[in-house]
Design a protein around this motif. Structure first.
Motif, PDB file in Angstrom:
ATOM      1  N   ASP A   1      39.311  47.966  60.969  1.00 13.36           N
ATOM      2  CA  ASP A   1      39.524  49.327  60.478  1.00 13.36           C
ATOM      3  C   ASP A   1      40.290  50.112  61.534  1.00 13.36           C
ATOM      4  O   ASP A   1      39.867  50.180  62.690  1.00 13.36           O
TER       5      ASP A   1
ATOM      6  N   LYS B   1      42.823  55.352  58.471  1.00  7.81           N
ATOM      7  CA  LYS B   1      43.126  55.320  57.038  1.00  7.81           C
ATOM      8  C   LYS B   1      43.647  53.958  56.598  1.00  7.81           C
ATOM      9  O   LYS B   1      43.702  53.663  55.418  1.00  7.81           O
ATOM     10  N   GLU B   2      44.062  53.158  57.539  1.00 11.34           N
ATOM     11  CA  GLU B   2      44.583  51.831  57.238  1.00 11.34           C
ATOM     12  C   GLU B   2      43.593  50.768  57.699  1.00 11.34           C
ATOM     13  O   GLU B   2      42.662  51.045  58.444  1.00 11.34           O
TER      14      GLU B   2
ATOM     15  N   THR C   1      50.503  44.476  44.594  1.00 13.16           N
ATOM     16  CA  THR C   1      49.628  44.461  45.776  1.00 13.16           C
ATOM     17  C   THR C   1      48.733  43.228  45.764  1.00 13.16           C
ATOM     18  O   THR C   1      48.588  42.538  46.783  1.00 13.16           O
TER      19      THR C   1
ATOM     20  N   HIS D   1      48.105  41.339  57.707  1.00  6.21           N
ATOM     21  CA  HIS D   1      48.588  42.275  56.706  1.00  6.21           C
ATOM     22  C   HIS D   1      47.941  43.627  56.957  1.00  6.21           C
ATOM     23  O   HIS D   1      46.726  43.715  57.105  1.00  6.21           O
ATOM     24  N   VAL D   2      48.767  44.680  57.045  1.00  6.88           N
ATOM     25  CA  VAL D   2      48.266  46.032  57.237  1.00  6.88           C
ATOM     26  C   VAL D   2      48.258  46.723  55.883  1.00  6.88           C
ATOM     27  O   VAL D   2      49.272  46.763  55.186  1.00  6.88           O
ATOM     28  N   LEU D   3      47.098  47.245  55.499  1.00 14.63           N
ATOM     29  CA  LEU D   3      46.951  47.907  54.215  1.00 14.63           C
ATOM     30  C   LEU D   3      46.964  49.417  54.389  1.00 14.63           C
ATOM     31  O   LEU D   3      46.201  49.954  55.196  1.00 14.63           O
ATOM     32  N   ASN D   4      47.826  50.080  53.612  1.00 14.50           N
ATOM     33  CA  ASN D   4      47.792  51.539  53.602  1.00 14.50           C
ATOM     34  C   ASN D   4      46.593  51.989  52.775  1.00 14.50           C
ATOM     35  O   ASN D   4      45.817  51.164  52.280  1.00 14.50           O
ATOM     36  N   THR D   5      46.431  53.276  52.599  1.00 10.90           N
ATOM     37  CA  THR D   5      45.251  53.807  51.910  1.00 10.90           C
ATOM     38  C   THR D   5      45.135  53.261  50.493  1.00 10.90           C
ATOM     39  O   THR D   5      44.049  52.881  50.053  1.00 10.90           O
ATOM     40  N   THR D   6      46.241  53.215  49.770  1.00 14.84           N
ATOM     41  CA  THR D   6      46.227  52.728  48.389  1.00 14.84           C
ATOM     42  C   THR D   6      45.839  51.257  48.335  1.00 14.84           C
ATOM     43  O   THR D   6      44.958  50.860  47.562  1.00 14.84           O
TER      44      THR D   6
ATOM     45  N   ARG E   1      44.288  49.600  50.521  1.00 12.54           N
ATOM     46  CA  ARG E   1      42.907  49.456  51.008  1.00 12.54           C
ATOM     47  C   ARG E   1      41.904  49.653  49.869  1.00 12.54           C
ATOM     48  O   ARG E   1      40.930  48.910  49.757  1.00 12.54           O
TER      49      ARG E   1
END
Length: 91
Positions: free
Chosen positions: A17, A20-21, A78, A33-38, A40
């Protein structure tokens, strides 16, 4: 891949964590892989219980997305990327 009720891979994925990402590391595939808020939110709903429709409803509620905006393709894209990176269980 069947995305009717996607499920995140539990073994071999390290989750970090970063606010927000979130960073997902697949030890077996050696991918990150880096996940943005959406993304995530989509990832968190990949529990084998939620459908794409459930994900759509959650995203619309979280971000106040109008009903006439099609987001299903974005959700499938996604999920496809997560599957390609080895982050989802194969059903």
């Amino acid at each position: 891949m069947n995305f009717s009720k996607p499920k995140k891979k539990q073994k071999g994925v390290i989750i970090q964590d970063i606010g927000k990402e979130v960073v997902l590391r697949n030890v077996d595939e050696k991918t990150i892989h880096v996940l943005n808020t959406t993304a995530r939110i989509i990832w968190e709903l990949c529990d084998g219980e939620h459908t794409i429709g459930d994900m759509e409803r959650q995203l619309r509620e979280t971000f106040s997305i109008p009903d006439d905006t099609n987001i299903c393709n974005d959700i499938v894209n996604t999920l496809t990327v997560l599957a390609e990176k080895g982050m989802l269980e194969e059903l």
